[in-house]
Design an enzyme around this catalytic site. Structure first.
Site, PDB file in Angstrom:
ATOM      1  N   ASP A 114     -31.416  50.600 -14.130  1.00 26.95           N
ATOM      2  CA  ASP A 114     -32.434  51.333 -14.898  1.00 26.95           C
ATOM      3  C   ASP A 114     -31.887  52.725 -15.123  1.00 26.95           C
ATOM      4  OD1 ASP A 114     -35.600  50.682 -15.548  1.00 26.95           O
ATOM      5  OD2 ASP A 114     -35.111  52.819 -15.558  1.00 26.95           O
TER       6      ASP A 114
ATOM      7  N   CYS B 123     -43.658  43.411 -23.345  1.00 31.04           N
ATOM      8  CA  CYS B 123     -45.110  43.375 -23.145  1.00 31.04           C
ATOM      9  C   CYS B 123     -45.793  43.975 -24.364  1.00 31.04           C
ATOM     10  CB  CYS B 123     -45.511  44.081 -21.855  1.00 31.04           C
ATOM     11  SG  CYS B 123     -45.058  45.815 -21.804  1.00 31.04           S
TER      12      CYS B 123
ATOM     13  N   GLY C  41     -39.005  47.051 -10.630  1.00 34.91           N
ATOM     14  CA  GLY C  41     -38.373  45.990  -9.846  1.00 34.91           C
ATOM     15  C   GLY C  41     -39.252  44.779  -9.594  1.00 34.91           C
TER      16      GLY C  41
HETATM   17  N1  SAM Z   1     -38.506  44.770 -15.612  1.00 27.93           N
HETATM   18  C1  SAM Z   1     -39.382  45.782 -15.042  1.00 27.93           C
HETATM   19  C2  SAM Z   1     -40.307  45.107 -14.038  1.00 27.93           C
HETATM   20  O1  SAM Z   1     -40.617  43.933 -14.186  1.00 27.93           O
HETATM   21  O2  SAM Z   1     -40.710  45.771 -13.073  1.00 27.93           O
HETATM   22  C3  SAM Z   1     -40.107  46.551 -16.112  1.00 27.93           C
HETATM   23  C4  SAM Z   1     -39.158  47.188 -17.097  1.00 27.93           C
HETATM   24  S1  SAM Z   1     -39.891  48.263 -18.277  1.00 27.93           S
HETATM   25  C5  SAM Z   1     -40.526  47.130 -19.423  1.00 27.93           C
HETATM   26  C6  SAM Z   1     -38.482  48.871 -19.126  1.00 27.93           C
HETATM   27  C7  SAM Z   1     -37.577  49.727 -18.286  1.00 27.93           C
HETATM   28  O3  SAM Z   1     -36.401  49.960 -19.064  1.00 27.93           O
HETATM   29  C8  SAM Z   1     -38.089  51.106 -17.923  1.00 27.93           C
HETATM   30  O4  SAM Z   1     -38.126  51.233 -16.519  1.00 27.93           O
HETATM   31  C9  SAM Z   1     -37.061  52.082 -18.520  1.00 27.93           C
HETATM   32  O5  SAM Z   1     -36.779  53.173 -17.669  1.00 27.93           O
HETATM   33  C10 SAM Z   1     -35.856  51.197 -18.661  1.00 27.93           C
HETATM   34  N2  SAM Z   1     -34.861  51.566 -19.710  1.00 27.93           N
HETATM   35  C11 SAM Z   1     -35.094  52.039 -20.949  1.00 27.93           C
HETATM   36  N3  SAM Z   1     -33.922  52.222 -21.598  1.00 27.93           N
HETATM   37  C12 SAM Z   1     -32.940  51.851 -20.750  1.00 27.93           C
HETATM   38  C13 SAM Z   1     -31.520  51.808 -20.834  1.00 27.93           C
HETATM   39  N4  SAM Z   1     -30.877  52.200 -21.942  1.00 27.93           N
HETATM   40  N5  SAM Z   1     -30.823  51.364 -19.767  1.00 27.93           N
HETATM   41  C14 SAM Z   1     -31.462  50.992 -18.626  1.00 27.93           C
HETATM   42  N6  SAM Z   1     -32.803  51.017 -18.490  1.00 27.93           N
HETATM   43  C15 SAM Z   1     -33.530  51.433 -19.534  1.00 27.93           C
END
Ligand code: SAM
Length: 472
Positions: free
Chosen positions: A267, A374, A247
């Site tokens: 998520d 990233c 978040g």
């Molecule tokens: N945007 C977040 C932040 O700034 O704190 C970081 C996000 S991280 C790069 C990617 C996230 O995508 C992970 O928390 C993962 O659980 C979620 N994720 C992966 N596949 C997903 C899906 N099909 N639907 C929703 N969330 C997903």
């Protein structure tokens, strides 16, 4: 001076990444030698922390200068060895960040009995954290609270939990004082919690932000803060953050909207969704609604469904959509060893495309879509942009504000004009950066050269990529 090794990769992953930097378009643009130098420098920088710790300031709650003063006061009061008179910089193009120089590598020596921690825990220590007990893998046989210890990271993931004498590949992180005995860590009936070793002489010194002004500062990498500004959310809008946990960007979006409007955060992992809610609450942002949901399925065919009922949503429900995609994470720093297989590294492109399809459907005409990762591969960045422009004629690339990173990397068939619209943060200096030379922010600070410090803060970041699209 203590020298870290370059990041260790599996041979096939090393070759894959090397090929990214040896692609024909890049070599034609910068020459073989420069392309090779950039790759080697990337491997070096990835194993070191960025030269600044960046925090996002809650400017929706207090002015930036007030937050800076509060932070300075806290740092002076903390017994963390971080100098209380260090300059905390603001950023001329990113109005809500404060940058704290990271001091190091410092000439600490491993002179005490060894504590071995897992690589993830080790990476956090290099960014200023103390050693939390669950991250400890091995301690001396008779370690008790109050002992001086030298902390090492098990960079190949080979140390077994509870081991007494680990002989594998390890990297020194600094000296500390144990806060627990060996039996408290390994023989407790309850899952062990809390600080296991308090670092007193880390190789890289940054303040620990554990519980430090929790409503006023949020630890976030500079490129991640840039994402929120590039998305440009406005008060009163409806914004979707498709992959939102924990978040960081969701709460930034809500803060930029001054808490007015609606930020929907999805998520797919339930425990992580709790973190989104906790973070929004700590930052006093109540326009965030977080749901556990697979974003690939977030569009419904039922047009009668009201958008405020939660996912799935009717098409064209949102003014802006952020797709901060799950990715191979190869831009994360510090990272001294990555044990991922090539199969894992290359598995993200199809998933990102599925999520992208949903993002485009859920966006209103005239709305803005931001795609970010990233990582440093072409497959997850520029190639995705080329694919998106081909697949969705309704999308056009847009300029980004602020644009403090570099431009896109050649190699995916994008024109120069298109590459200039992309923002790639690459922890590599474009011309003749000295491979192996650690960044020296304090020297520059001492010379009173804030412009140079800011240039360094903009380039010595984690690896990151941002593309901004408009749907017409
Ligand atoms: N945007 C977040 C932040 O700034 O704190 C970081 C996000 S991280 C790069 C990617 C996230 O995508 C992970 O928390 C993962 O659980 C979620 N994720 C992966 N596949 C997903 C899906 N099909 N639907 C929703 N969330 C997903």
């Amino acid at each position: 001076m203590f020298v870290f090794p370059k990041i260790t990769l599996r041979p096939d992953v090393y070759q894959y990444l090397r090929n990214v930097f040896q692609n024909k378009e890049l070599v034609a643009a910068v020459g073989q030698v420069e392309a090779e130098r950039r790759f080697e420098e990337l491997l070096y920088r990835l194993s070191h922390p960025p030269s600044f710790t960046c925090v996002r300031a809650s400017t929706h709650l207090a002015p930036l200068n007030t937050i800076r003063e509060r932070l300075l006061e806290e740092l002076r009061e903390m017994s963390c060895h971080y100098p209380g008179d260090i300059p905390i910089l603001s950023h001329t193009h990113v109005p809500d960040v404060l940058l704290l120089p990271v001091i190091g590598p410092r000439p600490a020596l491993p002179q005490n009995p060894e504590v071995i921690v897992g690589a993830l825990c080790g990476n956090a220590v290099l960014r200023g954290a103390h050693v939390f007990a669950p991250g400890i893998l091995s301690t001396p046989k008779y370690m008790k609270a109050g002992d001086l210890v030298s902390v090492f990271s098990d960079i190949e993931g080979k140390c077994t939990r509870g081991s007494k004498d680990f002989q594998g590949k390890k990297v020194f992180l600094g000296n500390g004082i144990s806060e627990m005995g060996r039996s408290d860590i390994f023989c407790s009936d309850e899952p062990v919690k809390g600080v296991g070793v308090r670092m007193v002489e880390p190789v890289y010194l940054s303040p620990s932000f554990d519980n430090l002004l929790p409503s006023l500062v949020f630890l976030q990498n500079l490129p991640s803060v840039v994402v929120g500004h590039v998305l440009g959310p406005q008060p009163g809008e409806r914004v979707l953050d498709m992959c939102a946990a924990p978040g960081g960007k969701t709460s930034h979006i809500a803060a930029l909207m001054k808490g007015q409007g609606e930020v929907i955060a999805l998520d797919k992992i339930r425990n992580k969704v709790k973190r989104i809610r906790q973070n929004a609450q700590a930052l006093q942002l109540d326009c965030v609604k977080a749901y556990c949901f697979n974003s690939i399925q977030a569009v419904c065919s039922d047009h009668a469904q009201k958008p405020d009922e939660g996912p799935p949503f009717p098409a064209e429900s949102f003014d802006r959509v952020l797709l901060d995609a799950p990715c191979s994470g190869l831009g994360q720093r510090p990272n001294m060893g990555c044990s991922w297989s090539l199969r894992e590294i290359t598995s993200y492109q199809p998933l990102q495309r599925k999520l992208f399809h949903t993002a485009v459907q859920l966006l209103k005409k005239g709305g803005v879509l931001v795609y970010s990762t990233c990582t440093v591969t072409l497959a997850e960045n520029e190639e995705q942009v080329a694919w998106a422009l081909d697949t969705f004629p309704c999308l056009s690339l847009q300029p980004q504000e602020p644009h403090i990173g570099g431009e896109g990397m050649p190699g995916a068939g994008l024109s120069l004009e298109q590459l200039r619209l992309l923002q790639r943060f690459s922890p590599v200096q474009e011309h003749g950066g000295a491979t192996g030379a650690p960044a020296a922010p304090l020297t520059a600070a001492a010379e009173g050269d804030p412009a140079r410090l800011l240039r360094q803060a903009n380039t010595d970041t984690i690896g990151f990529f941002i593309a901004k699209f408009l749907k017409t």
